[in-house]
Motif scaffolding. Structure first.
Motif, mmCIF file in Angstrom:
data_model
loop_
_atom_site.group_PDB
_atom_site.id
_atom_site.type_symbol
_atom_site.label_atom_id
_atom_site.label_comp_id
_atom_site.label_asym_id
_atom_site.label_seq_id
_atom_site.Cartn_x
_atom_site.Cartn_y
_atom_site.Cartn_z
ATOM 1 N N ARG A 129 -5.370 11.361 0.573
ATOM 2 C CA ARG A 129 -5.152 9.933 0.350
ATOM 3 C C ARG A 129 -6.160 9.134 1.177
ATOM 4 N NH1 ARG A 129 1.197 8.732 0.077
ATOM 5 N NH2 ARG A 129 0.548 7.512 -1.726
ATOM 6 N N GLY A 130 -5.830 7.869 1.523
ATOM 7 C CA GLY A 130 -6.840 7.077 2.210
ATOM 8 C C GLY A 130 -6.323 5.772 2.759
ATOM 9 N N ILE A 131 -7.173 4.743 2.737
ATOM 10 C CA ILE A 131 -6.900 3.482 3.415
ATOM 11 C C ILE A 131 -5.645 2.813 2.862
ATOM 12 C CG2 ILE A 131 -7.795 1.180 3.928
ATOM 13 C CD1 ILE A 131 -10.614 2.359 3.662
ATOM 14 N N GLU A 132 -5.493 2.765 1.563
ATOM 15 C CA GLU A 132 -4.379 2.029 0.968
ATOM 16 C C GLU A 132 -3.041 2.595 1.404
ATOM 17 O OE1 GLU A 132 -2.615 -0.926 -1.613
ATOM 18 O OE2 GLU A 132 -4.535 -0.692 -0.590
ATOM 19 N N GLU A 133 -2.919 3.924 1.354
ATOM 20 C CA GLU A 133 -1.645 4.535 1.739
ATOM 21 C C GLU A 133 -1.382 4.364 3.231
ATOM 22 O OE1 GLU A 133 -2.983 6.018 -2.071
ATOM 23 O OE2 GLU A 133 -3.997 5.974 -0.111
ATOM 24 N N ALA A 134 -2.437 4.444 4.046
ATOM 25 C CA ALA A 134 -2.273 4.232 5.490
ATOM 26 C C ALA A 134 -1.828 2.804 5.774
ATOM 27 C CB ALA A 134 -3.593 4.532 6.202
ATOM 28 N N ARG A 135 -2.429 1.856 5.080
ATOM 29 C CA ARG A 135 -2.059 0.434 5.247
ATOM 30 C C ARG A 135 -0.605 0.207 4.851
ATOM 31 N NH1 ARG A 135 -2.599 -4.619 2.081
ATOM 32 N NH2 ARG A 135 -2.739 -3.340 0.222
ATOM 33 N N ALA A 197 -8.499 -1.694 8.961
ATOM 34 C CA ALA A 197 -7.344 -2.143 8.180
ATOM 35 C C ALA A 197 -6.065 -2.092 9.002
ATOM 36 C CB ALA A 197 -7.207 -1.291 6.921
ATOM 37 N N LEU A 198 -5.874 -1.017 9.745
ATOM 38 C CA LEU A 198 -4.653 -0.881 10.541
ATOM 39 C C LEU A 198 -4.614 -1.905 11.674
ATOM 40 C CD1 LEU A 198 -4.199 2.997 10.765
ATOM 41 C CD2 LEU A 198 -3.252 1.388 9.100
ATOM 42 N N ARG A 199 -5.758 -2.124 12.311
ATOM 43 C CA ARG A 199 -5.776 -3.072 13.424
ATOM 44 C C ARG A 199 -5.618 -4.512 12.934
ATOM 45 N NH1 ARG A 199 -9.281 -0.716 17.400
ATOM 46 N NH2 ARG A 199 -7.376 0.126 18.305
ATOM 47 N N ALA A 200 -5.957 -4.778 11.678
ATOM 48 C CA ALA A 200 -5.729 -6.117 11.129
ATOM 49 C C ALA A 200 -4.240 -6.436 11.079
ATOM 50 C CB ALA A 200 -6.338 -6.220 9.731
ATOM 51 N N MET A 201 -3.413 -5.404 10.906
ATOM 52 C CA MET A 201 -1.957 -5.605 10.882
ATOM 53 C C MET A 201 -1.332 -5.480 12.260
ATOM 54 S SD MET A 201 -0.410 -3.825 7.476
ATOM 55 C CE MET A 201 -1.340 -2.307 7.627
#
Length: 499
Positions: A129-135, A197-201
């Motif tokens: 998987r990737g960025i979307e699922e991690a987000r 992406a994660l740090r943006a949240m």
């Protein structure tokens, strides 16, 4: 044999991060199912978690735990483990060729961890998987509400977010065995974009990027350099993994692998410094040694078994029976982490229950503490504070993996008017006469002395008896600012001094 050693009150290495004594548990074998979780067991609580296992975990005072993998995470859909249990799919776990029932997912695991006062370190799937699922995973876990994923969590009965800070960006992505393994540059770019992406949240998230799976990988240490050049400014830690064995039955060479580990840490520390200088970066990256343990007793046998079995559910896998020799090794490795605490801020024993673990639990039966439980517990309880430098002048030996290895392995930690020394006499036959100078400390006295000694190297603990356990020590005393006394061969000592 005489050994002179010295510590000085003002010669500190680093403040020790409590998470140096963290742990790891994976959806693998019986670690989760019939390990920590067994509905119907006489010791099961209202959530299905075993109270006897939980008490052993509680006694370790574990600060943080890495979950849900491991190799498992690289083909895991976290969404399979949320919502009504009756609606959850059974999936094939490609990592360990078994079935995953998904009866334990993030909410169940969080309940267990929170009840034990343990912070979660969550791993995201950057394999299949990737960025979307991690987000989405972070939004489900950390966002208060008012969005799709956070409101879904609330509909599952969890009103408040978990506010998880530690996030692993995949697992062992250099390994050809890994689902979705990637070249270093490709993985580094993916990790960098996922980190942003994660740090943006979660702006204060602590992000852990994958280093080499071990120091024998053909791409080590070039992997670390290439990965960090892609993502250095957006991560906080790089992970290291290393497992240890003594298949050759050479005890002193086995103990020498602790020195080899120190070289591993030094090498990656140098890579970190190089990349920081090259990028003119202002942030620091530290080491997260998030998989370590002894693993060889059943490794070869089980590596054949799991590759051919027909997708069982929660199979018996890698359930090592740890020996007294392993006790001494783990004690020494924890000493090395203390000595390297300026670099290593997080370390996770792998794993916690049943699978290469300090705790074992029979399905429907007893739980017990393996021999390696005790040095891990003693270090976790008394190894927090500030690490002190220890100078050692005594007999040494050479072996295949290292030269000039001290027979006396020692670390020291100070906190709140105490100094705790962790000592291993690695000599096979000789008593060591210790003289440890406590420079800068006045009126030192022994608060307690615990020892594990006198066992056959191949002795083990089991469900009916735990002969390998700490006992009260004797024979050490403080005289005129020096801790002195006899240390029996193949013995482990923890001495706490009031100063």
């Amino acid at each position: 044999m005489r050994v002179n050693a010295a510590i000085h009150r003002d010669f500190a290495i680093s403040n020790i991060d409590d998470r140096l004594y963290a742990a790891f548990i994976e959806h693998m074998g019986r670690a989760i199912y019939s390990g920590i979780y067994e509905p119907g067991h006489p010791q099961a609580d209202q959530h299905g978690f075993r109270r006897d296992v939980a008490q052993f975990v509680r006694d370790l005072k574990i600060p943080a735990i890495r979950y849900p993998g491991g190799n498992f995470v690289s083909a895991y859909n976290w969404e399979d483990g949320i919502g009504p249990k009756a609606d959850r799919p059974v999936r094939l776990d490609l990592a360990w060729r078994s079935k995953e029932s998904n009866q334990v997912g993030i909410n169940e695991f969080a309940t267990w961890a929170n009840d034990l006062g343990i912070d979660m370190m969550l791993a995201v799937n950057l394999g299949s998987r990737g960025i979307e699922e991690a987000r989405n995973f972070m939004e489900y876990v950390n966002h208060p509400g008012g969005t799709y994923w956070s409101d879904l969590r609330r509909s599952h009965g969890v009103d408040k977010p978990y506010n998880v800070k530690m996030w692993c960006l995949g697992n062992e992505m250099d390994g050809p065995w890994q689902i979705g393994a990637k070249p270093a540059r490709e993985y580094g770019r993916l990790a960098d974009e996922t980190a942003k992406a994660l740090r943006a949240m979660t702006p204060d998230a602590e992000l852990i990027v994958c280093g080499s799976s071990n120091d024998q990988m053909p791409t080590y240490p070039e992997w670390e350099r290439s990965v960090l050049e892609e993502c250095y400014e957006h991560v906080d830690y790089i992970s290291l993994h290393k497992y240890f064995g003594n298949s050759s039955r050479d005890t002193l060479n086995f103990f020498g692998k602790i020195e080899e580990t120190g070289r591993y840490i030094n090498a990656i520390g140098g890579v970190i410094d190089f990349v920081k200088a090259k990028k003119r970066a202002k942030n620091d990256v530290h080491i997260c040694f998030d998989e370590w343990n002894v693993w060889y007793h059943r490794r070869e046998e089980d590596s054949r078994r799991w590759r051919t079995w027909d997708w069982p559910e929660a199979p018996d896998l890698l359930e090592e029976n740890y020996t007294f020799e392993d006790t001494l090794f783990v004690a020494g490795l924890l000493n090395e982490f203390i000595r390297r605490s300026d670099r290593v801020k997080i370390a996770c024993i792998a794993q916690l229950v049943n699978v290469i673990a300090p705790i074992r639990a029979d399905k429907g039966g007893k739980a017990w503490r393996q021999s390696i439980y005790w040095p891990y517990q003693l270090a976790s309880l008394y190894g927090r504070g500030t690490a002190l430098r220890v100078a050692v002048d005594g007999p040494k030996y050479d072996c295949e993996v290292a030269s000039d290895v001290d027979f006396l392995d020692i670390s020291a930690v100070t906190k709140d008017g105490t100094v705790t020394v962790f000592i291993v006499n690695r000599h096979l036959t000789e008593t060591l006469d210790l003289r440890l100078s406590l420079t800068g400390y006045k009126d030192a006295s022994i608060e307690f002395h615990k020892v594990i000694e006198g066992h056959d190297l191949m002795a083990t603990n089991g469900p009916d008896a735990e002969p390998i356990a700490p006992a009260d020590g004797k024979g050490l005393a403080v005289d005129d600012g020096t801790l002195g006394g006899k240390l029996a061969p193949l013995s482990y000592h923890v001495v706490r001094l009031k100063v």
